[in-house]
Design a protein around this motif. Structure first.
Motif, short mmCIF file in Angstrom:
data_model
loop_
_atom_site.label_atom_id
_atom_site.label_comp_id
_atom_site.label_asym_id
_atom_site.label_seq_id
_atom_site.Cartn_x
_atom_site.Cartn_y
_atom_site.Cartn_z
N THR A 1 -7.69 65.18 97.19
CA THR A 1 -8.23 65.24 98.55
C THR A 1 -8.44 63.82 99.05
OG1 THR A 1 -10.59 65.18 97.93
CG2 THR A 1 -9.51 67.34 98.00
N PRO A 2 -8.60 63.64 100.36
CA PRO A 2 -9.07 62.35 100.84
C PRO A 2 -10.48 62.09 100.33
CG PRO A 2 -8.29 63.76 102.65
CD PRO A 2 -8.42 64.63 101.44
N GLY A 3 -10.87 60.83 100.29
CA GLY A 3 -12.24 60.51 99.96
C GLY A 3 -13.19 61.07 101.00
N PHE A 4 -14.35 61.54 100.58
CA PHE A 4 -15.33 62.07 101.51
C PHE A 4 -16.06 60.91 102.20
CE2 PHE A 4 -15.45 65.33 97.96
CZ PHE A 4 -14.51 66.14 98.56
N VAL A 5 -16.53 61.18 103.41
CA VAL A 5 -17.30 60.20 104.17
C VAL A 5 -18.71 60.76 104.37
CG1 VAL A 5 -17.47 58.83 106.28
CG2 VAL A 5 -15.21 59.41 105.34
N ASN A 6 -19.67 60.13 103.76
CA ASN A 6 -21.06 60.55 103.87
C ASN A 6 -21.64 59.93 105.13
OD1 ASN A 6 -23.80 61.11 103.56
ND2 ASN A 6 -23.81 60.73 101.36
N GLY A 7 -21.92 60.77 106.13
CA GLY A 7 -22.30 60.27 107.45
C GLY A 7 -23.73 59.82 107.58
N HIS A 8 -24.55 60.03 106.53
CA HIS A 8 -25.96 59.62 106.63
C HIS A 8 -26.59 59.66 105.25
CE1 HIS A 8 -29.82 58.93 108.61
NE2 HIS A 8 -30.33 59.87 107.83
N VAL A 9 -27.00 58.50 104.74
CA VAL A 9 -27.61 58.45 103.42
C VAL A 9 -28.56 57.26 103.34
CG1 VAL A 9 -25.57 57.20 102.54
CG2 VAL A 9 -27.14 58.29 100.94
N HIS A 10 -29.74 57.51 102.76
CA HIS A 10 -30.73 56.47 102.50
C HIS A 10 -30.49 55.96 101.07
CE1 HIS A 10 -33.50 57.45 105.95
NE2 HIS A 10 -32.82 58.59 105.88
N ILE A 11 -29.76 54.88 100.93
CA ILE A 11 -29.34 54.50 99.57
C ILE A 11 -30.43 53.83 98.77
CG2 ILE A 11 -26.89 54.35 100.14
CD1 ILE A 11 -27.19 51.30 100.21
N THR A 12 -31.48 53.29 99.42
CA THR A 12 -32.52 52.62 98.64
C THR A 12 -33.66 53.55 98.26
OG1 THR A 12 -33.62 51.83 100.66
CG2 THR A 12 -31.99 50.37 99.65
N LEU B 1 -22.18 55.91 105.68
CA LEU B 1 -22.97 55.28 106.73
C LEU B 1 -24.41 55.31 106.28
CD1 LEU B 1 -20.39 56.63 108.20
CD2 LEU B 1 -21.71 56.29 110.28
N GLU B 2 -24.98 54.15 106.10
CA GLU B 2 -26.37 54.06 105.64
C GLU B 2 -27.29 54.39 106.81
OE1 GLU B 2 -30.14 52.90 104.58
OE2 GLU B 2 -29.05 51.70 106.06
N ALA B 3 -28.49 54.85 106.48
CA ALA B 3 -29.39 55.42 107.48
C ALA B 3 -30.15 54.39 108.31
CB ALA B 3 -30.38 56.35 106.79
N GLY B 4 -29.93 53.11 108.05
CA GLY B 4 -30.66 52.10 108.80
C GLY B 4 -32.07 51.92 108.29
N THR B 5 -32.25 52.00 106.97
CA THR B 5 -33.59 51.86 106.40
C THR B 5 -33.61 50.87 105.24
OG1 THR B 5 -33.17 53.86 105.07
CG2 THR B 5 -34.43 54.12 107.11
N ALA C 1 -18.76 50.78 103.10
CA ALA C 1 -20.06 51.12 103.66
C ALA C 1 -20.31 50.44 104.99
CB ALA C 1 -21.17 50.72 102.68
N ARG C 2 -21.11 51.12 105.81
CA ARG C 2 -21.71 50.55 107.02
C ARG C 2 -23.22 50.57 106.79
NH1 ARG C 2 -17.17 49.72 107.25
NH2 ARG C 2 -15.66 50.15 108.89
N LEU C 3 -23.82 49.39 106.70
CA LEU C 3 -25.24 49.26 106.36
C LEU C 3 -26.07 48.90 107.58
CD1 LEU C 3 -24.98 47.11 103.09
CD2 LEU C 3 -24.90 49.60 103.31
N GLY C 4 -27.36 49.24 107.52
CA GLY C 4 -28.26 48.87 108.59
C GLY C 4 -29.65 48.59 108.08
N ARG C 5 -30.32 47.60 108.70
CA ARG C 5 -31.68 47.29 108.27
C ARG C 5 -32.69 48.16 109.00
NH1 ARG C 5 -33.93 42.81 107.79
NH2 ARG C 5 -32.06 41.54 107.63
N TRP C 6 -33.91 48.16 108.50
CA TRP C 6 -35.01 48.90 109.12
C TRP C 6 -35.32 48.25 110.46
CZ3 TRP C 6 -38.22 52.54 106.19
CH2 TRP C 6 -39.28 53.06 106.94
N SER C 7 -34.99 48.92 111.58
CA SER C 7 -35.12 48.32 112.91
C SER C 7 -35.91 49.23 113.84
CB SER C 7 -33.73 48.07 113.52
OG SER C 7 -33.01 47.16 112.73
N GLU C 8 -37.04 48.71 114.30
CA GLU C 8 -37.87 49.40 115.28
C GLU C 8 -38.71 48.34 116.00
OE1 GLU C 8 -41.10 51.74 113.68
OE2 GLU C 8 -40.88 50.80 111.72
N ASP C 9 -39.20 48.68 117.18
CA ASP C 9 -40.00 47.69 117.93
C ASP C 9 -41.07 48.33 118.81
OD1 ASP C 9 -38.28 48.82 119.83
OD2 ASP C 9 -38.20 46.99 121.00
N ARG C 10 -41.34 49.61 118.60
CA ARG C 10 -42.35 50.27 119.41
C ARG C 10 -43.74 49.73 119.05
NH1 ARG C 10 -41.31 52.91 123.83
NH2 ARG C 10 -39.67 54.10 122.78
N VAL C 11 -44.55 49.46 120.04
CA VAL C 11 -45.92 48.99 119.81
C VAL C 11 -46.82 50.18 119.50
CG1 VAL C 11 -47.94 47.91 120.85
CG2 VAL C 11 -45.67 46.95 121.27
#
Length: 457
Positions: A62-73, A127-131, A149-159
């Motif tokens: 099969t083609p490799g699977f693409v995990n669309g959302h995962v918290h790897i840490t 695709l990492e969950a941005g955490t 992989a597509r990685l993302g850092r923990w990003s928020e700015d709400r007061v």
């Protein structure tokens, strides 16, 4: 002139996921470098000269699977969080404190464990969950594994705290995302950064717009959590007068570059807005069931599919990183919820886990199918196992009968990263030992910290 290839896998059953959705028995796949150069019946590929020929009899490819959302840490805190906590208590007293207590090394080892679990069950792209808090260290730790992989850092700015400087929070978040994109650009390398956001109600309009502008300029994408439970909709209605997706549409940030995750508590108008924008939706059915989101009661995923929304699948948190188990859940949930056995047949669900994920990852046409010219991301499933035998309908049995424990070999970019049910580029034994030692430290620290917490009324 014969076609030159590095490797030819001969005699396998091939689930191509090509435009015709062909399943080829006694077939062959050939690849040179990181690209597929031939797919078809074995007899039709006799003109390919390969340096290595692998006997594919007894395997489904099969083609490799693409995990669309995962918290790897999160992996080091697997099983640590009690099951029956309210959503707010789980996040506020367990998940977020545990995340923020982890050292860079602990995050890196947790990520390596998650990657090992994904590779060994057939996931070649995620695709990492941005955490991620220590993004550079995590990227460095997982790069040798061979995964994409597509990685993302923990990003928020709400007061949230009175007196906090909102402009400073937004500026810091934007600066950090821009720096990540500069250090880990999407220039063809396997491990890249995206301007991901935590989502929910944690990002201001200014941060959403800045991230959308970054994604457009860098040709990357954005992943964000949205509406797993009703709280997101309630917050947006109270603060903007619109539901979450209507608010994002009003901001002008919805686009094909956006991947919205969970999306359980949405209404029909929001489904129409997502469909019109071209944004993707990643459903995490295992996490939804575990967390009691009400996906079978409230989820409009059949309506999304009918509206043409690209649906990907994800594993989400630390419990399980096997996309084949996720496919089984997705194939069954809405059959039962709607009492309609026609919903989400195996072929459609497999496409979500491959082509749907590829589109959400910005890799449409590159991964997700076994087609000449596409990346040589290939999974060999050993069918000489009781859960596979006898083989009558390979697609149906892949989704309903098998799981990731039958994955024998995996190639990413034409490189064999799993062979004989083990990772070839990671020292799994040493990784497990270090992971357990670090998890023990985290648990001791968290237990000590909670001993000073006053229980919630």
């Amino acid at each position: 002139m014969p076609v030159q290839a590095d490797t030819l896998i001969a005699g396998a059953t091939i689930i191509t996921l090509d435009d015709e959705r062909r399943v080829i028995r006694n077939g062959a796949v050939a690849f040179a470098g990181d690209r597929i150069v031939g797919v078809g019946a074995l007899a039709d590929l006799s003109g390919i000269a390969a340096r290595e020929v692998i006997d594919g009899r007894g395997f489904v490819l099969t083609p490799g699977f693409v995990n669309g959302h995962v918290h790897i840490t999160e992996t080091l805190i697997r099983g640590l969080i009690p099951e029956a906590l309210p959503f707010e208590e789980e996040l506020g007293e367990w998940v977020i404190p545990l995340y923020k207590s982890m050292t860079a090394r602990e995050q890196a080892v947790g990520a390596q464990l998650a990657v090992a679990a994904m590779l060994r069950t057939g996931t070649t792209t995620f695709l990492e969950a941005g955490t991620i808090l220590a993004l550079d260290e995590v990227a460095e730790a997982i790069a040798p594994s061979g995964i994409r992989a597509r990685l993302g850092r923990w990003s928020e700015d709400r007061v949230w705290e009175p007196g906090a400087d909102g402009a400073a929070l937004t500026g810091a978040a934007v600066e950090a995302l821009a720096a990540d994109l500069a250090r880990h650009p999407d220039d063809g390398r396997r491990i890249v950064a995206w301007p991901n956001l935590i989502g929910h109600m944690t990002a201001t309009d200014a941060l959403w717009q800045a991230a959308a502008t970054m994604a457009q300029k860098t040709r990357t994408g954005i992943c964000a959590h949205m509406s797993p439970v009703g709280d997101d909709a309630a917050w947006y209605l109270a603060h903007s007068g619109r539901r979450p997706i209507a608010h994002l549409a009003q901001l002008g940030v919805l686009s094909p570059a956006v991947n919205l995750v969970h999306m359980v508590h949405v209404d029909s108008d929001e489904v129409a807005l997502v469909a019109a924008s071209g944004a993707s939706v990643t459903h995490c059915p295992g996490a939804a069931i575990r967390c009691g989101y009400g996906t079978t009661r409230h989820g409009l995923f059949p309506e999304m599919a009918r509206a043409g929304v690209n649906i990907a699948l994800g594993t989400d948190g630390a419990d399980n990183h096997d996309m084949m188990r996720v496919m089984t859940l997705m194939a069954g949930l809405f059959k039962d919820a709607r009492e309609d056995r026609s919903l989400f047949p195996a072929q459609e669900v497999l496409a979500m886990a491959t082509l749907g994920g590829a589109k959400a990852a910005g890799l449409a046409g590159e991964v997700g199918a076994l087609v000449p010219g596409m990346k040589a991301d290939i999974v060999a499933h050993d069918i000489r196992r009781p859960e596979w035998q006898p083989v009558n309908d390979p697609v149906n049995q892949l989704v309903w009968s098998a799981d990731g424990r039958g994955v024998h070999s995996v190639w990413v970019d034409g490189r064999r990263v799993v062979n004989g049910f083990a990772c070839t580029l990671l020292n799994e034994a040493a990784l497990y030992d270090e992971g357990q030692a670090l998890a023990n430290d985290i648990r001791r620290r968290h237990d000590a910290a909670r001993s000073h917490v006053v229980p919630m009324a």
